[in-house]
Motif scaffolding. Structure first.
Motif, PDB file in Angstrom:
ATOM      1  N   LEU A  55       2.460   9.290  -5.906  1.00  0.00           N
ATOM      2  CA  LEU A  55       3.026  10.608  -5.638  1.00  0.00           C
ATOM      3  C   LEU A  55       4.123  10.954  -6.636  1.00  0.00           C
ATOM      4  O   LEU A  55       4.237  12.095  -7.114  1.00  0.00           O
ATOM      5  CB  LEU A  55       3.567  10.660  -4.205  1.00  0.00           C
ATOM      6  N   VAL A  56       4.962   9.960  -6.974  1.00  0.00           N
ATOM      7  CA  VAL A  56       6.018  10.206  -7.961  1.00  0.00           C
ATOM      8  C   VAL A  56       5.398  10.500  -9.317  1.00  0.00           C
ATOM      9  O   VAL A  56       5.827  11.416 -10.045  1.00  0.00           O
ATOM     10  CB  VAL A  56       6.970   8.998  -8.030  1.00  0.00           C
ATOM     11  N   PHE A  57       4.365   9.730  -9.694  1.00  0.00           N
ATOM     12  CA  PHE A  57       3.713   9.920 -10.991  1.00  0.00           C
ATOM     13  C   PHE A  57       3.081  11.294 -11.101  1.00  0.00           C
ATOM     14  O   PHE A  57       3.073  11.899 -12.189  1.00  0.00           O
ATOM     15  CB  PHE A  57       2.650   8.829 -11.176  1.00  0.00           C
ATOM     16  N   ILE A  58       2.555  11.810  -9.995  1.00  0.00           N
ATOM     17  CA  ILE A  58       1.912  13.122 -10.019  1.00  0.00           C
ATOM     18  C   ILE A  58       2.918  14.228  -9.754  1.00  0.00           C
ATOM     19  O   ILE A  58       2.902  15.274 -10.406  1.00  0.00           O
ATOM     20  CB  ILE A  58       0.785  13.186  -8.970  1.00  0.00           C
TER      21      ILE A  58
ATOM     22  N   ASN B 227      -8.933   8.677  -6.549  1.00  0.00           N
ATOM     23  CA  ASN B 227      -8.810   7.803  -7.723  1.00  0.00           C
ATOM     24  C   ASN B 227      -8.180   8.599  -8.857  1.00  0.00           C
ATOM     25  O   ASN B 227      -8.670   9.674  -9.229  1.00  0.00           O
ATOM     26  CB  ASN B 227     -10.184   7.280  -8.145  1.00  0.00           C
ATOM     27  N   ILE B 228      -7.096   8.049  -9.410  1.00  0.00           N
ATOM     28  CA  ILE B 228      -6.384   8.777 -10.461  1.00  0.00           C
ATOM     29  C   ILE B 228      -7.196   8.850 -11.745  1.00  0.00           C
ATOM     30  O   ILE B 228      -7.035   9.778 -12.555  1.00  0.00           O
ATOM     31  CB  ILE B 228      -5.011   8.116 -10.709  1.00  0.00           C
ATOM     32  N   LEU B 229      -8.110   7.887 -11.956  1.00  0.00           N
ATOM     33  CA  LEU B 229      -8.939   7.917 -13.165  1.00  0.00           C
ATOM     34  C   LEU B 229      -9.883   9.114 -13.154  1.00  0.00           C
ATOM     35  O   LEU B 229     -10.167   9.706 -14.212  1.00  0.00           O
ATOM     36  CB  LEU B 229      -9.730   6.610 -13.287  1.00  0.00           C
TER      37      LEU B 229
ATOM     38  N   MET C 127       0.843  -1.209   0.000  1.00  0.00           N
ATOM     39  CA  MET C 127       0.000   0.000   0.000  1.00  0.00           C
ATOM     40  C   MET C 127       0.874   1.254   0.000  1.00  0.00           C
ATOM     41  O   MET C 127       0.622   2.211  -0.714  1.00  0.00           O
ATOM     42  CB  MET C 127      -0.926  -0.011   1.226  1.00  0.00           C
ATOM     43  N   ILE C 128       1.935   1.220   0.846  1.00  0.00           N
ATOM     44  CA  ILE C 128       2.829   2.380   0.910  1.00  0.00           C
ATOM     45  C   ILE C 128       3.567   2.556  -0.411  1.00  0.00           C
ATOM     46  O   ILE C 128       3.753   3.664  -0.919  1.00  0.00           O
ATOM     47  CB  ILE C 128       3.821   2.215   2.075  1.00  0.00           C
ATOM     48  N   THR C 129       3.952   1.421  -1.009  1.00  0.00           N
ATOM     49  CA  THR C 129       4.659   1.484  -2.293  1.00  0.00           C
ATOM     50  C   THR C 129       3.767   2.068  -3.379  1.00  0.00           C
ATOM     51  O   THR C 129       4.197   2.894  -4.206  1.00  0.00           O
ATOM     52  CB  THR C 129       5.132   0.080  -2.705  1.00  0.00           C
ATOM     53  N   GLN C 130       2.494   1.663  -3.395  1.00  0.00           N
ATOM     54  CA  GLN C 130       1.570   2.186  -4.394  1.00  0.00           C
ATOM     55  C   GLN C 130       1.347   3.682  -4.192  1.00  0.00           C
ATOM     56  O   GLN C 130       1.298   4.455  -5.159  1.00  0.00           O
ATOM     57  CB  GLN C 130       0.238   1.433  -4.310  1.00  0.00           C
TER      58      GLN C 130
ATOM     59  N   TRP D  53      -8.056  14.074  -8.317  1.00  0.00           N
ATOM     60  CA  TRP D  53      -7.293  13.000  -7.682  1.00  0.00           C
ATOM     61  C   TRP D  53      -7.320  13.096  -6.159  1.00  0.00           C
ATOM     62  O   TRP D  53      -7.467  12.087  -5.459  1.00  0.00           O
ATOM     63  CB  TRP D  53      -5.860  13.037  -8.200  1.00  0.00           C
ATOM     64  N   LEU D  54      -7.201  14.332  -5.626  1.00  0.00           N
ATOM     65  CA  LEU D  54      -7.149  14.490  -4.179  1.00  0.00           C
ATOM     66  C   LEU D  54      -8.516  14.292  -3.534  1.00  0.00           C
ATOM     67  O   LEU D  54      -8.627  13.731  -2.439  1.00  0.00           O
ATOM     68  CB  LEU D  54      -6.586  15.868  -3.832  1.00  0.00           C
TER      69      LEU D  54
END
Length: 324
Positions: free
Chosen positions: A9-12, A120-122, A1-4, A115-116
């Protein structure tokens, strides 16, 4: 979960940080740039004369105006030919680069909000698409509304031009008279024609620029007649009277056609809105029953209904579009 979460966060975060770094570097280049003659020429070429007149402004407004000028010069490589014409047609007091920066800002804000808030990023991607389309749709709506107001003023423009020419004015003086006597947008457009001619543009080119901005068939008829008259000669007063009478008849026929097709047009509107109205009423009366339409196995039915309604409305509008 933390990795996801870290990956999200890196992707955004990485694109946003890169965007901010590029912006800061650009601002540093702008604020430390020199004031060469070529830069000043580009300034006057890229910004409308009504927006670079900073004399008499407070110091804060002058600084903002200079910052806008330098931003437009720095991002000039992203400019195109079509967008400035659209912004001028809509009479928006911004440049193409500023419109692009506004669109990017709206897209970034829409993505972050979606997203915030939803997690959900979608949803954020969906808001990105919507946020990208909204500024363009607002620009097109503003252009259409301004062109509609101009078309309603065209008969008054023709009457004033005919009277001015009959009184002994030259055609350019008649255009200047129109720019002073009529309200916006006719005054703005013919005032722009007068300014372009004063800056060295030929009258035919200035009128063709007006035709590109307004995209009006009756105006194209007037401009074609004026250009032909200036090239082959003739009685300008008689020509203006004939063109005025022709355009009046075209507008009269157009109004008659609109009246004759009004019943079919409004029938199309009612038939297009009726399914949505009934669906909304049924949702209020029995939400659990209508919720079954959005299950994965039957969601294709409402999607197909919406597509057929849109196609039917477009077909009815196509049938009712009579060219005059």
């Amino acid at each position: 979960m933390i990795t996801q979460t870290f990956a999200n966060l890196v992707f955004i975060g990485v694109p946003i940080v890169l965007f901010l770094l590029i912006t800061l570097i650009g601002l540093g280049f702008i604020l430390t740039g020199d004031d060469k003659l070529t830069t000043r020429i580009k300034t006057f070429a890229s910004i409308d004369d009504a927006r670079i007149a900073t004399l008499g402004m407070p110091s804060r407004r002058r600084r903002i105006s200079r910052l806008r000028t330098r931003l437009n010069i720095f991002f000039m490589g992203f400019a195109s030919k079509k967008r400035p014409i659209q912004l001028i047609s809509a009479q928006w007091p911004i440049t193409e680069i500023e419109f692009l920066l506004i669109r990017i800002s709206v897209v970034v804000i829409g993505f972050l909000l979606g997203w915030l808030i939803s997690g959900n990023i979608l949803v954020g991607i969906g808001l990105v698409i919507l946020s990208y389309l909204i500024p363009g749709m607002a620009l097109k709506w503003s252009i259409n509304q301004r062109r509609l107001r101009f078309s309603k003023q065209l008969v008054d423009v023709l009457v004033l031009l005919s009277g001015s020419v009959r009184a002994g004015f030259s055609l350019l003086q008649a255009f200047e008279h129109v720019s002073k006597e009529l309200p916006s947008p006719a005054s703005e457009e013919f005032g722009r024609v007068v300014r372009e001619v004063g800056l060295g543009v030929s009258l035919s080119d200035a009128l063709q620029n007006l035709a590109i901005r307004m995209e009006n068939k009756d105006l194209n008829l007037l401009i074609t007649a004026v250009i032909i008259n200036s090239q082959v000669g003739g009685n300008l007063t008689t020509m203006m009277e004939v063109v005025t009478q022709t355009i009046r008849e075209r507008m009269r026929m157009f109004r008659e056609v609109r009246v004759l097709t009004s019943q079919n047009r409004y029938t199309g509107y009612v038939l297009s809105l009726l399914p949505f109205i009934l669906g909304g009423v049924l949702f209020l009366l029995n939400p659990s029953f209508m919720a079954h339409l959005f299950e994965p196995t039957v969601i294709c039915i409402p999607i197909g209904v919406v597509i057929n309604i849109i196609l039917g409305n477009l077909w009815i509008r196509k049938l009712m579009n009579v060219n005059i």
